[in-house]
Structure formats: structure tokens, C-alpha cells
Design an enzyme around this catalytic site. Structure first.
Site, short mmCIF file in Angstrom:
data_model
loop_
_atom_site.label_atom_id
_atom_site.label_comp_id
_atom_site.label_asym_id
_atom_site.label_seq_id
_atom_site.Cartn_x
_atom_site.Cartn_y
_atom_site.Cartn_z
N SER A 135 0.83 -1.21 0.00
CA SER A 135 0.00 0.00 0.00
C SER A 135 0.86 1.26 0.00
O SER A 135 1.94 1.27 0.57
CB SER A 135 -0.88 0.00 1.26
N TYR A 159 -1.12 0.29 10.47
CA TYR A 159 -1.43 -0.42 9.21
C TYR A 159 -0.24 -0.29 8.26
O TYR A 159 0.27 -1.30 7.75
CB TYR A 159 -2.68 0.17 8.56
N LYS A 163 2.51 -3.20 6.76
CA LYS A 163 2.81 -3.43 5.34
C LYS A 163 4.31 -3.26 5.08
O LYS A 163 4.93 -4.05 4.36
CB LYS A 163 2.01 -2.46 4.46
#
Ligand code: WQD
Length: 349
Positions: A135, A159, A163
Site C-alpha cells: 500500500s 497499518y 505493510k
């Protein structure tokens, strides 16, 4: 034909990618916990493919990527019938920035621990080709715009940290001395829209966190109004700017990356998948109102924790490496997204 294990394959991007994989002749095994998706999306994929042998070419297994024994058995069963898994496209994970801030351990467990478990099982079964769903959130607040892959990885929320940690895991795997891994890390910008049929789309469980499904549900009257997180950003109209990419363009990017890996030796790709065009929140609202003929009432509130002002991709590397180029516009995203909303007022439920 090649067999591809798609983790999280019943999810938003996963289900659209499964459709394109099948249309390109791959056989697909979906592994999904349905934590944030519905198995009905796979029924829709079968309906769209339509041909008689679809139940042989597309199988779905309910399970969690943290369950090593389950994944081990999935690989083993395919080996026993002489139809081993050739590659993995790894979508399974959790992806709400605000949720990750309130519950970081959930993101480290599912995203990072889950991926480590998956990679261990792949390694045991000598399946060393993986396309990973990363992402643009790994970049945090970019120093330069548009954002290229050389931009510093500097995530600003759990988050994004999860990643980035997985990207590091994959890099370490590739750097090991006897590495014969083939790895494509795809950094998505903002996936939106739906398959043009209106049969596949985004089905967030509960209230959506992302802008596009929220706008869609407000336009359809499922929600009363939209909260715009800040109108004092450093942008032309004061609202934050993102690079919205049609989910079908994103799915095409996965097939292009997979085909690259299957036709090259030992690869390690890190690629941005975006359009290179940024739109503000107000511009997306306005385009959606135009397409749907509906009003999208909103109120401006304070900025959301973890947000950045502008995030727009430089995807020239993906274009040169994969000969991949997004073809759909924001208008296409709104037309397709609205058709999905009208045909599925409560998603797959
Ligand atoms: C877009 C813009 C908000 C909701 C997403 C995903 C993340 C990752 C990266 C895949 C922002 C604004 C939003 C609302 C608003 N995707 N907004 N009101 O934050 O860019 O991140 O893409 O890996 O999983 O979350 O997307 O859709 O949440 O927000 O004003 O109610 O819309 O501030 O500027 P974001 P988003």
C-alpha cells in the site's frame, strides 16, 4: 495451466483479480477467512465466468492465513493430485488505518504473523512466486510528489507499519543466499469502483471506513451524510487529495506482475499502482453527484488521525516493467461504483 492460490480472494480487490485470472486461463484456489468479505463474491465470479468446468477451476477454502496446518494441507492436497500451486497472490489482511491506530496488535498479528506463516508454508512446498498486496500507506507523508518507489518508506500508522514490515520480510527472503524467490510488491494507491457488470464490488462489513463506499451509501440514502475530514489541507480546495485507481485496472496490474514473475528468473519488484492523477475529496463528491444524479450531503469536521494531505503515484516503473497502464477514469469509477450500489443496496448480504 498455472494454479494460483489467492489469499483474501473473496475480498474487494481479490474477487476482481480472481475474475481476471480465470479469464486468462489460470486455475484459482481462494483462501479466505471472510473476516471482511463475503463468499458470495466468488459465486458472482463463477456466474461471470459461466463455463461448465468453473467448479473445477475455481475452488474456495474458508480459513485463516495464521493457520499453518491448513495452508500446509492446501499445498499438499494439490501436490497429491499432481496439480501443484505455482504462485500465490496475497491479499489477505486488515486495512483500515483508523482501526489500526486503535488496535495495532490485530494488524501485527493478522498482517505480519499471517504473512510469515504463509511464506513458511510456501517455502516448505517450494512455491516461491508471490505477488503481495502492499500500500501507498508505507510512504507516510511524502517528500516529493508524485510519489516514486524511491520515496523513503516512512509509515505513520500501524497499518502502514505492518505493510512495511512485510515488505522487509520479503526483501530479507529474496536476499538470502540461495534465494530463488520471485517477488512482486504492489503498492496500491486508492482502489475504488467495481466491475462494469455491477455484479462485483466493494462490500465493507459494517460501516465503511473509506471515502468511496461512504459517498456511495450516502448517495443511495443508506447513510445520512458524509464527514469530510478537514477542509484546511494545503490543496486547491482545502480537502485532501488521493490517487483513485479503478479496481479493474488494479486487477490487471496483478496479472501483469504475475506473468512477469512466471516468465523471469529470480525477480524482486516493488511497484506503485496508481493513475498519477489526484482528486480532492470535494472533486470526488462532485463527480459522484453528477454520475448518480443524487446529492451527497456532507459536513466538514476535523482532520482524521493518520491522514496525509496529498498522495499521488508515479507509476512509470510499473508501466515500463510490466507494460501496464491504468485505462479507466474517475468517471468510470463512479459509473461502475454507482451501478454496483444500485444493484446491491446492501452489498452481498
Ligand atoms: C480518502 C480520502 C480522507 C473518509 C486508503 C485505505 C488504506 C489503503 C490506502 C489500501 C482521505 C477522506 C475519508 C471519510 C473523508 N488502501 N475521507 N471522509 O485514507 O487514503 O487510505 O488507501 O491499502 O487501506 O484506507 O483512503 O478512502 O479512507 O480516504 O473525508 O468519511 O477521503 O481524509 O483524504 P486513505 P480513504
Amino acid at each position: 495451466m498455472s494454479v494460483v492460490l489467492v489469499t483474501g480472494g473473496s475480498g474487494f480487490i481479490g474477487s476482481h483479480t480472481c475474475l481476471i485470472l480465470l479469464e486468462n486461463g489460470f486455475d484459482v484456489i481462494v483462501l479466505d477467512s471472510f473476516l471482511n468479505s463475503s463468499p458470495r463474491s466468488i459465486d458472482r465470479v463463477k456466474a461471470l465466468i459461466g463455463n461448465s468446468d468453473i467448479n473445477k477451476r475455481l475452488t474456495i477454502i474458508e480459513g485463516d492465513i495464521r493457520d499453518y496446518n491448513l495452508i500446509d494441507k492446501v499445498f499438499e492436497n494439490r501436490e497429491q493430485i499432481g496439480n501443484s500451486i505455482d504462485a500465490v497472490i496475497h491479499f489477505a489482511g486488515v486495512k483500515a488505518i483508523s482501526e489500526s491506530i486503535n488496535n495495532p496488535l490485530k494488524y501485527w498479528d493478522i498482517n505480519v504473523n499471517g504473512t510469515c506463516t504463509l511464506l513458511s508454508a510456501m517455502n516448505k512446498h517450494n512455491c516461491k512466486t508471490i505477488v503481495f498486496s502492499s500500500s501507498a500507506t508505507v510512504y507516510g507523508s511524502p517528500q516529493t510528489l508524485p510519489i516514486s518507489e524511491s520515496e523513503k518508506v516512512n509509515p505513520e500508522n500501524p497499518y502502514g507499519h505492518s505493510k512495511a514490515a512485510i515488505e522487509q520480510m520479503l526483501s530479507d527472503l529474496y536476499q538470502t543466499s540461495c534465494s530463488d524467490w520471485k517477488i512482486a510488491i504492489l503498492r496500491y494507491f486508492n482502489p475504488i469502483g467495481s466491475h462494469a457488470s455491477g455484479l462485483l464490488g466493494e462490500h465493507p462489513i459494517g460501516k465503511p471506513a473509506n471515502l468511496f463506499p461512504l459517498i456511495s451509501q450516502v448517495a443511495a440514502g443508506r447513510l445520512k451524510s458524509l464527514k469530510v475530514f478537514g477542509a484546511d489541507w494545503d490543496s486547491p480546495d482545502g480537502t485532501a487529495i488521493r490517487d483513485y485507481i479503478h479496481v479493474m485496472d488494479l486487477a490487471d496490474g496483478h496479472i501483469a506482475a504475475l506473468n512477469y514473475l512466471l516468465t523471469h528468473e529470480f525477480s524482486y519488484l516493488k511497484l506503485n499502482l496508481g493513475t498519477g492523477k489526484g482528486y480532492s475529496v470535494l472533486e470526488v463528491i462532485s463527480e459522484f453527484e453528477k454520475i448518480s444524479g443524487k446529492r451527497v450531503p456532507f459536513e466538514v469536521v476535523s482532520k482524521r488521525k493518520g491522514d496525509v494531505a496529498i498522495s499521488v503515484a508515479d507509476s512509470s516503473l510499473a508501466k515500463s516493467k510490466l507494460n501496464w497502464c491504468p485505462t479507466r477514469s474517475l468517471t468510470d469509477c463512479c459509473v461502475d461504483g454507482w451501478k454496483w450500489q444500485l444493484l446491491n443496496p446492501i452489498g452481498y448480504s
